[in-house]
Scaffold this motif. Structure first.
Motif, PDB file in Angstrom:
ATOM      1  N   ILE A  74     -15.558  32.909 181.056  1.00  0.00           N
ATOM      2  CA  ILE A  74     -14.371  32.772 180.102  1.00  0.00           C
ATOM      3  C   ILE A  74     -14.123  34.232 179.872  1.00  0.00           C
ATOM      4  O   ILE A  74     -15.075  35.098 179.286  1.00  0.00           O
ATOM      5  N   GLU A  75     -12.835  34.926 180.388  1.00  0.00           N
ATOM      6  CA  GLU A  75     -12.348  36.317 179.978  1.00  0.00           C
ATOM      7  C   GLU A  75     -11.470  35.678 178.276  1.00  0.00           C
ATOM      8  O   GLU A  75     -10.577  35.644 178.879  1.00  0.00           O
ATOM      9  N   VAL A  76     -11.180  36.700 177.117  1.00  0.00           N
ATOM     10  CA  VAL A  76     -10.874  36.979 176.457  1.00  0.00           C
ATOM     11  C   VAL A  76     -10.283  37.615 176.373  1.00  0.00           C
ATOM     12  O   VAL A  76     -10.720  39.078 175.902  1.00  0.00           O
ATOM     13  N   SER A  77      -8.294  37.955 175.906  1.00  0.00           N
ATOM     14  CA  SER A  77      -8.119  39.420 176.031  1.00  0.00           C
ATOM     15  C   SER A  77      -6.783  39.193 175.319  1.00  0.00           C
ATOM     16  O   SER A  77      -6.854  38.466 175.232  1.00  0.00           O
ATOM     17  N   ARG A  78      -6.279  40.549 175.095  1.00  0.00           N
ATOM     18  CA  ARG A  78      -5.534  40.946 174.600  1.00  0.00           C
ATOM     19  C   ARG A  78      -4.332  41.382 175.291  1.00  0.00           C
ATOM     20  O   ARG A  78      -4.935  42.519 175.867  1.00  0.00           O
ATOM     21  N   ILE A  79      -3.109  40.796 174.909  1.00  0.00           N
ATOM     22  CA  ILE A  79      -1.885  41.179 175.473  1.00  0.00           C
ATOM     23  C   ILE A  79      -1.776  43.319 174.739  1.00  0.00           C
ATOM     24  O   ILE A  79      -1.056  42.725 173.375  1.00  0.00           O
ATOM     25  N   GLU A  80      -2.100  43.955 175.439  1.00  0.00           N
ATOM     26  CA  GLU A  80      -1.860  45.045 174.691  1.00  0.00           C
ATOM     27  C   GLU A  80      -0.192  45.827 175.094  1.00  0.00           C
ATOM     28  O   GLU A  80       0.540  46.076 174.477  1.00  0.00           O
ATOM     29  N   GLY A  81       0.320  45.258 176.594  1.00  0.00           N
ATOM     30  CA  GLY A  81       1.824  45.300 176.576  1.00  0.00           C
ATOM     31  C   GLY A  81       1.816  44.636 178.022  1.00  0.00           C
ATOM     32  O   GLY A  81       1.207  43.678 178.460  1.00  0.00           O
ATOM     33  N   PRO A  82       2.908  44.956 179.520  1.00  0.00           N
ATOM     34  CA  PRO A  82       3.099  44.245 180.733  1.00  0.00           C
ATOM     35  C   PRO A  82       2.042  44.531 181.214  1.00  0.00           C
ATOM     36  O   PRO A  82       1.826  43.716 182.435  1.00  0.00           O
ATOM     37  N   THR A  97      -9.937  43.750 176.690  1.00  0.00           N
ATOM     38  CA  THR A  97     -10.698  42.973 176.601  1.00  0.00           C
ATOM     39  C   THR A  97     -11.586  42.651 175.338  1.00  0.00           C
ATOM     40  O   THR A  97     -11.999  43.357 175.137  1.00  0.00           O
ATOM     41  N   LEU A  98     -12.084  41.318 174.839  1.00  0.00           N
ATOM     42  CA  LEU A  98     -12.121  40.938 173.253  1.00  0.00           C
ATOM     43  C   LEU A  98     -13.937  40.766 173.737  1.00  0.00           C
ATOM     44  O   LEU A  98     -14.293  40.896 173.193  1.00  0.00           O
ATOM     45  N   ALA A  99     -13.943  39.668 174.938  1.00  0.00           N
ATOM     46  CA  ALA A  99     -14.938  39.048 175.304  1.00  0.00           C
ATOM     47  C   ALA A  99     -15.155  38.904 176.828  1.00  0.00           C
ATOM     48  O   ALA A  99     -14.094  37.690 176.815  1.00  0.00           O
ATOM     49  N   ARG A 100     -17.054  38.799 177.479  1.00  0.00           N
ATOM     50  CA  ARG A 100     -16.636  38.231 178.567  1.00  0.00           C
ATOM     51  C   ARG A 100     -18.320  36.735 178.730  1.00  0.00           C
ATOM     52  O   ARG A 100     -18.843  37.711 178.172  1.00  0.00           O
ATOM     53  N   ILE A 101     -17.092  35.552 178.387  1.00  0.00           N
ATOM     54  CA  ILE A 101     -18.835  34.595 178.501  1.00  0.00           C
ATOM     55  C   ILE A 101     -19.132  34.528 179.332  1.00  0.00           C
ATOM     56  O   ILE A 101     -18.246  33.377 180.166  1.00  0.00           O
ATOM     57  N   GLU A 102     -20.100  34.384 180.033  1.00  0.00           N
ATOM     58  CA  GLU A 102     -20.308  33.127 181.475  1.00  0.00           C
ATOM     59  C   GLU A 102     -21.209  32.136 181.039  1.00  0.00           C
ATOM     60  O   GLU A 102     -21.258  31.372 180.261  1.00  0.00           O
ATOM     61  N   LEU A 103     -19.870  30.597 182.073  1.00  0.00           N
ATOM     62  CA  LEU A 103     -20.403  29.535 182.185  1.00  0.00           C
ATOM     63  C   LEU A 103     -22.253  29.271 182.223  1.00  0.00           C
ATOM     64  O   LEU A 103     -22.370  29.932 182.975  1.00  0.00           O
ATOM     65  N   PHE A 163      -2.264  32.499 173.499  1.00  0.00           N
ATOM     66  CA  PHE A 163      -1.777  32.127 172.755  1.00  0.00           C
ATOM     67  C   PHE A 163      -2.270  32.997 170.930  1.00  0.00           C
ATOM     68  O   PHE A 163      -2.437  33.597 171.497  1.00  0.00           O
ATOM     69  N   GLU A 164      -1.661  32.588 169.756  1.00  0.00           N
ATOM     70  CA  GLU A 164      -2.110  33.956 169.117  1.00  0.00           C
ATOM     71  C   GLU A 164      -2.742  32.969 168.245  1.00  0.00           C
ATOM     72  O   GLU A 164      -2.715  31.501 167.947  1.00  0.00           O
ATOM     73  N   LEU A 165      -3.603  33.740 167.866  1.00  0.00           N
ATOM     74  CA  LEU A 165      -4.564  33.811 166.247  1.00  0.00           C
ATOM     75  C   LEU A 165      -4.456  35.130 165.749  1.00  0.00           C
ATOM     76  O   LEU A 165      -4.189  36.303 165.963  1.00  0.00           O
ATOM     77  N   SER A 166      -5.488  34.914 164.428  1.00  0.00           N
ATOM     78  CA  SER A 166      -5.810  35.560 163.700  1.00  0.00           C
ATOM     79  C   SER A 166      -6.866  36.967 164.225  1.00  0.00           C
ATOM     80  O   SER A 166      -7.776  36.116 164.608  1.00  0.00           O
TER      81      SER A 166
END
Length: 148
Positions: free
Chosen positions: A124-132, A137-143, A11-14
């Motif tokens: 759940i890992e939230v990451s930003r694509i920097e290149g191929p 990694t922006l955050a790691r959230i455990e279930l 997804f795209e977000l600001s």
């Protein structure tokens, strides 16, 4: 592929939307128990973005995976975050190997017995694509974990 994972959404977000997303993901994770992912098949495909061939497992769509994906999609819509996947999309490919030679005859693959247990999704890992081949990694959230 390290770590072995299922990309459930892109997804795209600001930057301004990130704190609200992380807050909602933490609430979601607190209500979800870890769940197993099992492969139903092996396949090869070409990744145009990475310009290489990959070997992937196709995972079974369990009720837990479907629920997680549907909830995640609703959460993104609620926060007005644009998904790069279509509405109702269910991710089912897990990368096993990258940079493989093209396999013209799929029967050449050694076929394991399916279904084949892959891993248990525990975070759940939230990451930003920097290149191929680069991700931040922006955050790691455990279930939630079961308490005895």
């Amino acid at each position: 592929m390290e770590p072995v994972h299922l990309t459930c959404q892109r997804f795209e977000l600001s930057d301004a939307q990130l704190p609200a997303l992380l807050k909602q993901l933490r609430l979601l994770a607190a209500s979800l128990a870890p769940f197993a992912l099992a492969a139903n098949a092996l396949l090869t495909t070409y990744s145009p973005y990475r310009a290489l061939h990959v070997l992937k497992w196709e995972v079974a769509v369990t009720p837990e995976l479907r629920c997680f994906s549907d909830t995640l999609e609703r959460l993104l819509k609620m926060l007005a975050i644009t998904s790069l996947y279509g509405s109702g999309f269910q991710s089912t490919w897990v990368t096993a190997l990258e940079s493989i030679r093209p396999i013209a005859d799929p029967s050449m693959l050694m076929q394991p017995t399916f279904p084949h247990q892959l891993f248990v999704g525990r975070e759940i890992e939230v990451s930003r694509i920097e290149g191929p081949f680069e991700f931040e990694t922006l955050a790691r959230i455990e279930l939630k974990t079961h308490e005895h």
